[in-house]
Design an enzyme around this catalytic site. Structure first.
Site, PDB file in Angstrom:
ATOM      1  N   TYR A  34     -30.239   2.862 -31.363  1.00  0.00           N
ATOM      2  CA  TYR A  34     -30.240   1.851 -32.414  1.00  0.00           C
ATOM      3  C   TYR A  34     -30.378   0.452 -31.836  1.00  0.00           C
ATOM      4  CZ  TYR A  34     -25.426   0.441 -31.302  1.00  0.00           C
ATOM      5  OH  TYR A  34     -24.308  -0.038 -30.674  1.00  0.00           O
ATOM      6  N   ARG A  57     -35.935  -3.338 -25.884  1.00  0.00           N
ATOM      7  CA  ARG A  57     -34.821  -2.442 -25.534  1.00  0.00           C
ATOM      8  C   ARG A  57     -34.873  -1.165 -26.348  1.00  0.00           C
ATOM      9  NH1 ARG A  57     -28.945  -4.954 -25.889  1.00  0.00           N
ATOM     10  NH2 ARG A  57     -29.351  -4.661 -28.116  1.00  0.00           N
ATOM     11  N   ARG A 109     -30.119  23.481 -36.038  1.00  0.00           N
ATOM     12  CA  ARG A 109     -29.258  23.086 -34.923  1.00  0.00           C
ATOM     13  C   ARG A 109     -29.515  23.928 -33.673  1.00  0.00           C
ATOM     14  NH1 ARG A 109     -24.435  23.836 -32.414  1.00  0.00           N
ATOM     15  NH2 ARG A 109     -23.357  21.925 -31.778  1.00  0.00           N
ATOM     16  N   HIS A 143     -29.428  22.819 -29.238  1.00  0.00           N
ATOM     17  CA  HIS A 143     -29.327  21.673 -28.329  1.00  0.00           C
ATOM     18  C   HIS A 143     -30.683  21.261 -27.745  1.00  0.00           C
ATOM     19  CE1 HIS A 143     -25.167  22.837 -28.663  1.00  0.00           C
ATOM     20  NE2 HIS A 143     -24.774  21.796 -27.948  1.00  0.00           N
ATOM     21  N   LYS A 149     -28.987   2.443 -25.604  1.00  0.00           N
ATOM     22  CA  LYS A 149     -28.203   2.027 -26.779  1.00  0.00           C
ATOM     23  C   LYS A 149     -28.080   3.221 -27.731  1.00  0.00           C
ATOM     24  CE  LYS A 149     -27.446  -2.086 -29.611  1.00  0.00           C
ATOM     25  NZ  LYS A 149     -26.013  -2.190 -29.342  1.00  0.00           N
ATOM     26  N   GLU A 158     -17.608  -3.645 -19.706  1.00  0.00           N
ATOM     27  CA  GLU A 158     -18.005  -4.483 -20.849  1.00  0.00           C
ATOM     28  C   GLU A 158     -17.076  -4.167 -22.016  1.00  0.00           C
ATOM     29  OE1 GLU A 158     -21.879  -3.335 -22.415  1.00  0.00           O
ATOM     30  OE2 GLU A 158     -21.502  -1.246 -21.918  1.00  0.00           O
ATOM     31  N   LEU A 164     -24.511  -1.936 -21.189  1.00  0.00           N
ATOM     32  CA  LEU A 164     -25.684  -2.201 -22.019  1.00  0.00           C
ATOM     33  C   LEU A 164     -26.289  -3.534 -21.584  1.00  0.00           C
ATOM     34  CD1 LEU A 164     -27.229  -1.064 -24.545  1.00  0.00           C
ATOM     35  CD2 LEU A 164     -26.153  -2.944 -25.763  1.00  0.00           C
TER      36      LEU A 164
HETATM   37  N1  PDD Z   1     -23.415  -4.108 -29.906  1.00  0.00           N
HETATM   38  N2  PDD Z   1     -22.351  -3.826 -24.978  1.00  0.00           N
HETATM   39  C1  PDD Z   1     -22.242  -2.905 -25.944  1.00  0.00           C
HETATM   40  C2  PDD Z   1     -21.534  -1.635 -25.645  1.00  0.00           C
HETATM   41  C3  PDD Z   1     -22.782  -3.162 -27.228  1.00  0.00           C
HETATM   42  O1  PDD Z   1     -22.675  -2.234 -28.192  1.00  0.00           O
HETATM   43  C4  PDD Z   1     -23.412  -4.406 -27.476  1.00  0.00           C
HETATM   44  C5  PDD Z   1     -24.016  -4.735 -28.823  1.00  0.00           C
HETATM   45  C6  PDD Z   1     -23.500  -5.340 -26.436  1.00  0.00           C
HETATM   46  C7  PDD Z   1     -24.176  -6.683 -26.597  1.00  0.00           C
HETATM   47  O2  PDD Z   1     -25.582  -6.535 -26.734  1.00  0.00           O
HETATM   48  P1  PDD Z   1     -26.438  -7.579 -27.561  1.00  0.00           P
HETATM   49  O3  PDD Z   1     -26.152  -8.914 -26.964  1.00  0.00           O
HETATM   50  O4  PDD Z   1     -27.834  -7.135 -27.331  1.00  0.00           O
HETATM   51  O5  PDD Z   1     -25.999  -7.505 -29.007  1.00  0.00           O
HETATM   52  C8  PDD Z   1     -22.966  -5.017 -25.185  1.00  0.00           C
HETATM   53  C9  PDD Z   1     -23.979  -4.258 -31.240  1.00  0.00           C
HETATM   54  C10 PDD Z   1     -23.912  -5.659 -31.744  1.00  0.00           C
HETATM   55  C11 PDD Z   1     -23.312  -3.259 -32.168  1.00  0.00           C
HETATM   56  O6  PDD Z   1     -23.107  -2.136 -31.716  1.00  0.00           O
HETATM   57  O7  PDD Z   1     -23.025  -3.580 -33.328  1.00  0.00           O
END
Ligand code: PDD
Length: 287
Positions: free
Chosen positions: A33, A52, A100, A102, A147, A180, A205
């Site tokens: 996403y 990304r 379903r 895997h 992501k 993070e 990320l």
């Molecule tokens: N999250 N690290 C993680 C684990 C994240 O899920 C996100 C973003 C970031 C920051 O990435 P960016 O600057 O590209 O938004 C870092 C989004 C906002 C969410 O899951 O809602």
């Protein structure tokens, strides 16, 4: 006004919008996403978000469901239909619908969903007051650069933060180093005003906001180091902040029970937030 979502080729009200029970996103978390900020009617850093998305999809061998241009047009149309001036665009791509199993199904079309949200970014005390973060063990998988929609550890962490009255949880690896936040990147500011954030790799990320902040810092002559930092270093830092599409630059004023500085947002964090706001409304892209 009923909210409208884009679901596999159709614009539907949320009440009618649905995906199949055997969508692999629903059953396996098999999808990725993006969250793109919308400010004053414009998407912030749309290109790096789409880059990304393409990287995440390629990493798990899902084809881009349509051209980049088509994705952009649908995003714009959905924002228009929902009259979003300030808020976000959510884009989700899953491997698609299949019985379903895997193993990857053959000849399945990726499923694409987009939704929007209104957010009043002005009415958020977090920017002026700062927030508290807590430290938790990082329990996620090894490919955090993808992501993925599989966000269970992130949800558990964010819930722990909420229960502790905190805004975010900073995840800590086996070596005691901060990776993070659960939905944001983590930063500290040293006593001599240098920004420190974890380097890119599979441990975090690759935040689009992180990227913009580093470019802004470089342009403004603010020194930075991309290196891991420990829990202890964070608690003794002059300042700290988090970055994400929805947090912009949110100052951190307390880590666990330790206040940072005088417990109010520090000057470096506040200046970066101002610069980042200018950057967003200026519609500049860092390429
Ligand atoms: N999250 N690290 C993680 C684990 C994240 O899920 C996100 C973003 C970031 C920051 O990435 P960016 O600057 O590209 O938004 C870092 C989004 C906002 C969410 O899951 O809602």
């Amino acid at each position: 006004m009923a909210r409208v979502a884009y679901v596999n080729g159709r614009y539907l009200t949320h009440r009618r919008a649905a995906v199949h029970i055997e969508d692999r996103g629903y059953q396996f978390g098999d999808g990725v996403y993006e969250v793109v900020t919308v400010l004053a009617g414009h998407m912030v850093d749309e290109a790096p978000h789409l880059d990304r998305l393409e990287r995440s999809l390629a990493s798990i061998e899902i084809a881009l469901p349509m051209s980049r241009r088509a994705l952009q047009l649908i995003g714009r149309e959905l924002l228009r239909k929902n009259k979003v001036v300030n808020g976000l665009l959510y884009i989700q791509v899953t491997r698609g619908v299949a019985p379903r199993d895997h193993r990857f199904p053959e000849n399945v079309r990726p499923a694409l969903v987009m939704t929007t949200k209104h957010i009043d970014f002005a009415a958020q005390p977090k920017f002026e007051m700062g927030v508290r973060v807590i430290m938790i063990p990082d329990q996620r998988w090894a490919r955090r650069d993808i992501k993925s929609i599989g966000l269970l550890p992130n949800c558990l962490g964010k819930q722990r933060a909420a229960e502790a009255g905190a805004y975010e949880a900073w995840q800590v690896d086996a070596d005691g180093l901060v990776t993070e936040g659960t939905s944001s990147n983590a930063w500290i500011v040293t006593a001599d005003g240098r920004l420190v954030t974890r380097p890119l790799g599979s441990e975090i990320l690759h935040g689009v906001t992180r990227r913009a902040i580093l470019a802004i810092a470089a342009g403004e002559g603010v020194a930075f180091e991309e290196r891991p930092f420990s829990v202890d270093e964070a608690k003794h830092a002059a300042e700290a902040f988090v970055t994400s599409a929805t947090s912009f630059v949110t100052p951190v004023v307390q880590i666990d029970d330790t206040p940072l500085g005088d417990g109010t947002p520090g000057p470096v964090s506040r200046r970066l937030l101002e610069w980042y706001r200018d950057y967003m409304v200026g519609g500049r892209n860092v390429d």
